[in-house]
Design a protein around this motif. Structure first.
Motif, PDB file in Angstrom:
ATOM      1  N   PHE B  27       0.826  -1.197   0.000  1.00  0.00           N
ATOM      2  CA  PHE B  27       0.000   0.000   0.000  1.00  0.00           C
ATOM      3  C   PHE B  27       0.864   1.252   0.000  1.00  0.00           C
ATOM      4  CE2 PHE B  27      -2.666  -3.114   2.411  1.00  0.00           C
ATOM      5  CZ  PHE B  27      -3.596  -3.297   1.412  1.00  0.00           C
ATOM      6  N   VAL B  81      -8.117 -10.503   4.575  1.00  0.00           N
ATOM      7  CA  VAL B  81      -8.357 -10.379   3.140  1.00  0.00           C
ATOM      8  C   VAL B  81      -7.198 -10.998   2.377  1.00  0.00           C
ATOM      9  CG1 VAL B  81      -8.737  -8.748   1.259  1.00  0.00           C
ATOM     10  CG2 VAL B  81      -9.563  -8.195   3.532  1.00  0.00           C
ATOM     11  N   PRO B  83      -6.062 -10.886  -1.342  1.00  0.00           N
ATOM     12  CA  PRO B  83      -6.327 -10.403  -2.698  1.00  0.00           C
ATOM     13  C   PRO B  83      -5.971 -11.446  -3.755  1.00  0.00           C
ATOM     14  CG  PRO B  83      -5.088  -8.792  -1.427  1.00  0.00           C
ATOM     15  CD  PRO B  83      -5.069 -10.058  -0.656  1.00  0.00           C
ATOM     16  N   ARG B 113     -16.837  -6.972  -0.560  1.00  0.00           N
ATOM     17  CA  ARG B 113     -16.709  -7.696  -1.835  1.00  0.00           C
ATOM     18  C   ARG B 113     -16.968  -6.781  -3.013  1.00  0.00           C
ATOM     19  NH1 ARG B 113     -20.810 -12.425  -1.515  1.00  0.00           N
ATOM     20  NH2 ARG B 113     -20.463 -12.333  -3.738  1.00  0.00           N
ATOM     21  N   PHE B 116     -13.926  -4.632  -3.493  1.00  0.00           N
ATOM     22  CA  PHE B 116     -12.784  -5.425  -3.951  1.00  0.00           C
ATOM     23  C   PHE B 116     -12.942  -5.795  -5.420  1.00  0.00           C
ATOM     24  CE2 PHE B 116     -12.167  -7.191   0.607  1.00  0.00           C
ATOM     25  CZ  PHE B 116     -11.617  -5.986   0.983  1.00  0.00           C
ATOM     26  N   ALA B 117     -14.169  -6.133  -5.803  1.00  0.00           N
ATOM     27  CA  ALA B 117     -14.410  -6.504  -7.197  1.00  0.00           C
ATOM     28  C   ALA B 117     -14.144  -5.340  -8.134  1.00  0.00           C
ATOM     29  CB  ALA B 117     -15.830  -7.010  -7.356  1.00  0.00           C
ATOM     30  N   ASN B 118     -14.239  -4.110  -7.596  1.00  0.00           N
ATOM     31  CA  ASN B 118     -13.907  -2.925  -8.386  1.00  0.00           C
ATOM     32  C   ASN B 118     -12.436  -2.571  -8.296  1.00  0.00           C
ATOM     33  OD1 ASN B 118     -16.355  -2.246  -9.570  1.00  0.00           O
ATOM     34  ND2 ASN B 118     -17.090  -1.340  -7.658  1.00  0.00           N
ATOM     35  N   GLY B 119     -11.666  -3.342  -7.553  1.00  0.00           N
ATOM     36  CA  GLY B 119     -10.241  -3.078  -7.438  1.00  0.00           C
ATOM     37  C   GLY B 119      -9.893  -2.101  -6.326  1.00  0.00           C
ATOM     38  N   ASP B 120     -10.860  -1.759  -5.496  1.00  0.00           N
ATOM     39  CA  ASP B 120     -10.594  -0.809  -4.417  1.00  0.00           C
ATOM     40  C   ASP B 120     -10.376  -1.570  -3.118  1.00  0.00           C
ATOM     41  OD1 ASP B 120     -10.297   1.385  -2.881  1.00  0.00           O
ATOM     42  OD2 ASP B 120     -12.314   2.175  -3.139  1.00  0.00           O
ATOM     43  N   LEU B 121      -9.131  -1.969  -2.918  1.00  0.00           N
ATOM     44  CA  LEU B 121      -8.809  -2.824  -1.778  1.00  0.00           C
ATOM     45  C   LEU B 121      -8.935  -2.061  -0.457  1.00  0.00           C
ATOM     46  CD1 LEU B 121      -8.016  -5.746  -1.743  1.00  0.00           C
ATOM     47  CD2 LEU B 121      -5.642  -5.084  -1.696  1.00  0.00           C
TER      48      LEU B 121
END
Lengths: 77, 139
Positions: B27, B81, B83, B113, B116-121
């Motif tokens: 990060f 989590v 990834p 979820r 995360f599915a949008n790539g925003d961890l």
């Protein structure tokens, strides 16, 4: 118009406009690669565990060294 | 708030990126400070100890998440989590489960979820922590 002029006007100008727009859209990402996760992208960083600042945590009388998991939830994406 | 992430005092936990020095870390400093703020605020508000694990699960994943949790205390909530495996687990203990029913955890997991599915961890983790803190209420 000569052939060179025709090509410049009908190919050069549109190509220039496309290049300017592409740079405006993707330029920032090319210059400075954002550290960003995408689904399906590999993630080969070592595991890390983040805990809150100690002063934010309510101290609890310790009941022993370990605890057991009771509930929770899980999911995948 | 200094923006520094406090690391858990266990041997295994000290591996990985160091605090706010994200050289090659997972990060950026900005992301770490968001994570830190969410962790600290939700823990302070609720009196529960929230912690976030980001890394790979050994199979079976749920058992690994619960094994990680067992090193915390009764009033802890672990948000784990992975990834790489696209898995997330929220684990509550005897004390924290009274404040956070599984239904509330499932709702937070659902919101995480989606992010995360949008790539925003980090956004997903922060959202999850906020939802869990809201569900747990103040102490």
């Amino acid at each position: 118009m000569t052939v060179v002029q025709t090509v410049l006007v009908f190919v050069g100008i549109p190509a220039g406009i496309i290049a300017v727009i592409a740079l405006a859209v993707y330029g920032k990402a090319i210059v400075r690669q954002p550290n960003r996760y995408r689904p399906g992208k590999t993630w080969d960083y070592p595991g890390a565990w983040y805990v809150p600042h100690p002063e934010a945590v309510v101290a609890r009388p310790s009941t022993g060294s370990t605890t057991t998991a009771v509930g929770g939830a899980s999911g995948e994406w | 708030m200094s923006g520094e992430i406090t690391r858990a005092p266990s041997r295994e936990l000290q591996e990985g990126p160091q605090g706010d020095a994200p050289a090659g870390g997972a990060f950026t400093a900005r992301q770490l400070s968001r994570l830190d703020e969410a962790l600290t605020l939700s823990s302070r508000e609720t009196g529960l100890t929230f912690s976030v694990y980001v890394g790979e699960f050994k199979a079976p994943a749920r058992a690994h998440a619960e094994a990680l949790f067992e090193r915390l205390d009764d009033g802890s909530v672990l948000v784990a989590v992975s990834p790489a495996q696209r898995l997330l687990h929220i684990v509550t203990g005897p004390e924290s489960a009274k404040r956070l029913p599984n239904r509330a955890c499932a709702l937070a997991a659902l919101a995480m979820r989606a992010s995360f599915a949008n790539g925003d961890l980090v956004g997903g983790i922060v959202t999850g922590l906020r939802m869990l803190a809201d569900a747990a209420g103040t102490h």
